[in-house]
Design a protein around this motif. Structure first.
Motif, PDB file in Angstrom:
ATOM      1  N   LYS A  69       4.938   8.411  13.851  1.00  0.00           N
ATOM      2  CA  LYS A  69       5.893   8.460  12.714  1.00  0.00           C
ATOM      3  C   LYS A  69       5.142   9.224  11.752  1.00  0.00           C
ATOM      4  CE  LYS A  69       7.267   4.409  11.604  1.00  0.00           C
ATOM      5  NZ  LYS A  69       7.962   3.085  11.513  1.00  0.00           N
ATOM      6  N   MET A  70       4.008   9.105  11.637  1.00  0.00           N
ATOM      7  CA  MET A  70       3.320   9.806  10.332  1.00  0.00           C
ATOM      8  C   MET A  70       1.927  10.036  10.707  1.00  0.00           C
ATOM      9  SD  MET A  70       3.395   7.699   6.974  1.00  0.00           S
ATOM     10  CE  MET A  70       4.764   7.620   6.048  1.00  0.00           C
ATOM     11  N   LEU A  71       1.638  11.562  10.663  1.00  0.00           N
ATOM     12  CA  LEU A  71       0.299  12.046  10.958  1.00  0.00           C
ATOM     13  C   LEU A  71      -0.754  11.539   9.896  1.00  0.00           C
ATOM     14  CD1 LEU A  71       1.171  15.512  12.162  1.00  0.00           C
ATOM     15  CD2 LEU A  71       0.706  13.461  13.455  1.00  0.00           C
ATOM     16  N   VAL A  72      -0.202  11.827   8.786  1.00  0.00           N
ATOM     17  CA  VAL A  72      -0.931  11.497   7.319  1.00  0.00           C
ATOM     18  C   VAL A  72      -0.239  10.331   6.604  1.00  0.00           C
ATOM     19  CG1 VAL A  72      -1.458  12.338   5.158  1.00  0.00           C
ATOM     20  CG2 VAL A  72      -1.498  13.802   7.120  1.00  0.00           C
ATOM     21  N   ARG A  73      -1.128   9.568   6.672  1.00  0.00           N
ATOM     22  CA  ARG A  73      -0.850   8.097   5.948  1.00  0.00           C
ATOM     23  C   ARG A  73      -0.788   7.942   4.558  1.00  0.00           C
ATOM     24  NH1 ARG A  73       1.785   4.875   9.554  1.00  0.00           N
ATOM     25  NH2 ARG A  73       0.048   5.243  10.805  1.00  0.00           N
ATOM     26  N   GLY A  74      -1.884   8.619   4.266  1.00  0.00           N
ATOM     27  CA  GLY A  74      -1.852   8.486   2.569  1.00  0.00           C
ATOM     28  C   GLY A  74      -2.936   9.663   2.189  1.00  0.00           C
ATOM     29  N   ILE A  75      -2.883   9.841   0.675  1.00  0.00           N
ATOM     30  CA  ILE A  75      -3.869  10.710   0.035  1.00  0.00           C
ATOM     31  C   ILE A  75      -4.486   9.824  -0.973  1.00  0.00           C
ATOM     32  CG2 ILE A  75      -3.983  12.638  -1.305  1.00  0.00           C
ATOM     33  CD1 ILE A  75      -1.052  13.399  -0.033  1.00  0.00           C
ATOM     34  N   ALA A  76      -5.924  10.009  -0.991  1.00  0.00           N
ATOM     35  CA  ALA A  76      -6.686   9.349  -1.977  1.00  0.00           C
ATOM     36  C   ALA A  76      -7.209  10.581  -2.767  1.00  0.00           C
ATOM     37  CB  ALA A  76      -7.681   8.603  -1.312  1.00  0.00           C
ATOM     38  N   LYS A  77      -7.615   9.944  -4.070  1.00  0.00           N
ATOM     39  CA  LYS A  77      -8.888  10.945  -4.897  1.00  0.00           C
ATOM     40  C   LYS A  77      -9.906  10.028  -5.335  1.00  0.00           C
ATOM     41  CE  LYS A  77      -6.781   9.907  -9.466  1.00  0.00           C
ATOM     42  NZ  LYS A  77      -6.423  10.405 -10.858  1.00  0.00           N
ATOM     43  N   ASP A  78     -10.988  10.852  -5.495  1.00  0.00           N
ATOM     44  CA  ASP A  78     -12.066  10.098  -6.048  1.00  0.00           C
ATOM     45  C   ASP A  78     -12.793  11.052  -7.111  1.00  0.00           C
ATOM     46  OD1 ASP A  78     -14.327   8.767  -6.345  1.00  0.00           O
ATOM     47  OD2 ASP A  78     -14.879   8.453  -4.160  1.00  0.00           O
ATOM     48  N   THR A  79     -12.856  10.551  -8.394  1.00  0.00           N
ATOM     49  CA  THR A  79     -13.417  11.352  -9.315  1.00  0.00           C
ATOM     50  C   THR A  79     -14.889  11.150  -9.459  1.00  0.00           C
ATOM     51  OG1 THR A  79     -12.451   9.865 -11.058  1.00  0.00           O
ATOM     52  CG2 THR A  79     -11.294  12.092 -10.558  1.00  0.00           C
ATOM     53  N   ASN A 103       7.265   9.672  -6.593  1.00  0.00           N
ATOM     54  CA  ASN A 103       8.110   9.164  -5.565  1.00  0.00           C
ATOM     55  C   ASN A 103       6.998   8.653  -4.533  1.00  0.00           C
ATOM     56  OD1 ASN A 103       7.174  11.712  -4.995  1.00  0.00           O
ATOM     57  ND2 ASN A 103       8.969  12.444  -4.328  1.00  0.00           N
ATOM     58  N   ALA A 104       5.850   8.315  -4.691  1.00  0.00           N
ATOM     59  CA  ALA A 104       4.971   7.650  -3.570  1.00  0.00           C
ATOM     60  C   ALA A 104       5.887   6.606  -2.913  1.00  0.00           C
ATOM     61  CB  ALA A 104       3.730   7.265  -4.105  1.00  0.00           C
ATOM     62  N   ALA A 105       5.561   6.518  -1.539  1.00  0.00           N
ATOM     63  CA  ALA A 105       6.277   5.562  -0.488  1.00  0.00           C
ATOM     64  C   ALA A 105       5.516   4.581  -0.399  1.00  0.00           C
ATOM     65  CB  ALA A 105       6.938   6.337   0.543  1.00  0.00           C
ATOM     66  N   VAL A 144       0.854  -1.219  -0.040  1.00  0.00           N
ATOM     67  CA  VAL A 144      -0.050  -0.100  -0.005  1.00  0.00           C
ATOM     68  C   VAL A 144       0.810   1.201  -0.150  1.00  0.00           C
ATOM     69  CG1 VAL A 144      -1.832   1.113   1.264  1.00  0.00           C
ATOM     70  CG2 VAL A 144      -1.680  -1.465   1.293  1.00  0.00           C
ATOM     71  N   TYR A 145       0.674   2.148  -0.738  1.00  0.00           N
ATOM     72  CA  TYR A 145       1.376   3.280  -1.164  1.00  0.00           C
ATOM     73  C   TYR A 145       0.942   4.659  -0.328  1.00  0.00           C
ATOM     74  CZ  TYR A 145       4.946   1.058  -3.975  1.00  0.00           C
ATOM     75  OH  TYR A 145       6.155   0.102  -4.179  1.00  0.00           O
ATOM     76  N   THR A 146       1.643   5.498  -0.145  1.00  0.00           N
ATOM     77  CA  THR A 146       1.126   6.994   0.363  1.00  0.00           C
ATOM     78  C   THR A 146       0.143   7.544  -0.580  1.00  0.00           C
ATOM     79  OG1 THR A 146       3.041   7.857  -0.541  1.00  0.00           O
ATOM     80  CG2 THR A 146       3.201   7.508   1.883  1.00  0.00           C
ATOM     81  N   THR A 147       0.145   7.246  -1.782  1.00  0.00           N
ATOM     82  CA  THR A 147      -0.642   7.533  -2.625  1.00  0.00           C
ATOM     83  C   THR A 147      -0.411   6.894  -4.060  1.00  0.00           C
ATOM     84  OG1 THR A 147      -1.947   9.417  -3.720  1.00  0.00           O
ATOM     85  CG2 THR A 147       0.475   9.642  -3.911  1.00  0.00           C
ATOM     86  N   ASP A 148      -1.312   7.198  -5.118  1.00  0.00           N
ATOM     87  CA  ASP A 148      -1.284   6.324  -6.201  1.00  0.00           C
ATOM     88  C   ASP A 148       0.159   6.627  -6.967  1.00  0.00           C
ATOM     89  OD1 ASP A 148      -1.435   5.081  -8.847  1.00  0.00           O
ATOM     90  OD2 ASP A 148      -3.618   5.590  -8.893  1.00  0.00           O
TER      91      ASP A 148
END
Ligand code: ASP
Ligand code: MG
Length: 402
Positions: A248-258, A188-190, A178-182
């Motif tokens: 370690k991480m406040l924000v784990r990931g970012i998602a978009k929905d169209t 450079n998504a991690a 699972v990545y921080t975003t797509d």
């Protein structure tokens, strides 16, 4: 000795070479002294091909017959995998889900697992067999085959892991975690080492289609740790579990929905009961509403805006138009030209300033926000369609998630 449930997706078993690749992952796990239960999906595009075949015969077949048809894809996979493992010289048996007692309700094509009798699997494990089971399906109380909905093999695997009290459930797929975003949007998504069930549910429902949503709900309910990893690289992957290090991480990931539409109901009398009336009408028709915004009243009037999916837009508008007099509003306006971008993280609830930082990133990218929605672990914004990738990149950079 551990009991490990492994699930392999359709792309992981798409052809003979891939079948042997997976067979070697399974037998390596077995050789290391573990008991191994394997859940397989149908090979490659098999399920889509079967759906196309059905449509050729009958454009609207009954769901029962569709389940009868679609369940065959997984049976092919387990039989072929058993043959590969036999050839490699290991004890193995393939079984249909009904043979191991995966009981579901009768909601054909979207059945839910009710209970699993684990005696048969246990007996085969005691005989030292590697046990292969068809994913995505079960049997109802009429002894009919049911399927769990597209992508349902993940849920089969987690349910079996829960029923067998497995030590780990590994979901092998064609991405290595699972990545921080797509990664297709942000180069450079991690890859995340860990993520909580709640974060994963938010990311999945926001469009990060790695795991079937119900599998994550089930993992949370029965506390089954799920490891998402690649059958091709065999890299460590991402662990989905209850508690992870949120510091370690406040924000784990970012998602978009169209797949979002906005409806605004303008000029409603500023009196009690209006929101109740509107949203109960929509709820009765099962229309899912996401972000809701009500303006402060002015001159005795207020406006209410909300978002829904594009597929629900027309029906929602029809309901509102049909009830114009009883709701008593002046006008409706709507658009499909919007997208939703969300940040998700279990750590944000106890940390002020996370939302502000997201808004700063959007301001710097000159992206206008139309609506904002929040929960304990999520902040979502509604923006113009077409800006979503730019927004994801700006926010990803701002939080230094790479
Ligand atoms: N074969 C089914 C599908 O394509 C189930 C799965 O892959 O999980 O949806
Ligand atoms: Mg899948």
């Amino acid at each position: 000795m551990s009991l490990i449930v492994q699930k392999f997706g359709g792309s992981s078993v798409a052809n003979a070479e891939r079948v042997y690749n997976v067979a070697s992952i399974i037998t390596d796990t077995y050789k290391a002294g573990n008991q191994v239960v394997v859940v397989l999906s149908a090979q490659g595009d098999t399920t889509d091909d079967l759906i196309a075949k059905a449509k050729e015969i009958n454009p609207s077949p009954s769901k029962r017959e569709m389940d009868m048809l679609l369940s065959t894809g997984e049976q092919i996979s387990v039989a072929l995998m058993a043959m590969a493992i036999e050839k490699m010289g290991y004890p193995v048996i393939s079984l249909n889900a009904w043979q191991v007692g995966v009981h579901t309700d009768s909601n054909y094509s979207a059945a839910r697992i009710r209970k699993i009798d684990h005696e048969r699997v246990q007996k085969e494990l005691d005989k030292k067999n590697i046990v292969l089971i068809t994913g995505f399906q079960g049997i109802n109380r009429y002894d009919d085959v049911t399927t769990l909905g597209r992508g349902g093999s993940d849920t089969s695997a987690v349910a079996l892991a829960a029923a067998l009290h497995a030590d780990l459930c590994e979901i092998y797929t064609d991405v290595d975690g699972v990545y921080t975003t797509d990664p297709r949007i942000v180069k450079n998504a991690a890859k995340l080492e860990e993520i909580t069930f709640d974060e994963m549910l938010e990311l999945a429902s926001l469009g990060a289609n790695v795991l079937h949503n119900r599998s994550v709900e089930m993992g949370k309910k029965y506390n089954v740790n799920i490891c998402v990893r690649s059958s091709l690289t065999r890299a460590p992957g991402t662990i989905v579990k209850e508690v992870v290090n949120v510091e370690k991480m406040l924000v784990r990931g970012i998602a978009k929905d169209t797949d979002v539409a906005r409806i605004s109901i303008c000029g409603i009398a500023d009196t009690p009961g209006k929101a109740f009336r509107i949203f109960s009408l929509l709820a009765k028709k099962n229309i899912n509403v996401d972000i809701i915004l009500q303006s402060i009243g002015h001159d005795g009037m207020k406006d209410i805006s909300f978002t829904t999916t594009e597929a629900h837009l027309d029906e929602a508008l029809q309901i509102l138009e049909a009830n114009k007099d009883t709701i008593d509003y002046q006008s409706l306006n709507w658009t499909k030209d919007v997208a939703k971008v969300s940040i998700v993280g279990a750590g944000m609830v106890s940390n002020p300033g996370v939302a502000a930082k997201m808004f700063e990133a959007l301001y710097e990218a000159q992206i206008n926000i139309h609506m904002i929605g929040t929960s304990e672990i999520k902040v979502s914004v509604l923006i113009d369609a077409g800006c979503e990738d730019k927004a994801v990149r700006a926010i990803h950079d701002k939080f230094e998630l790479a």
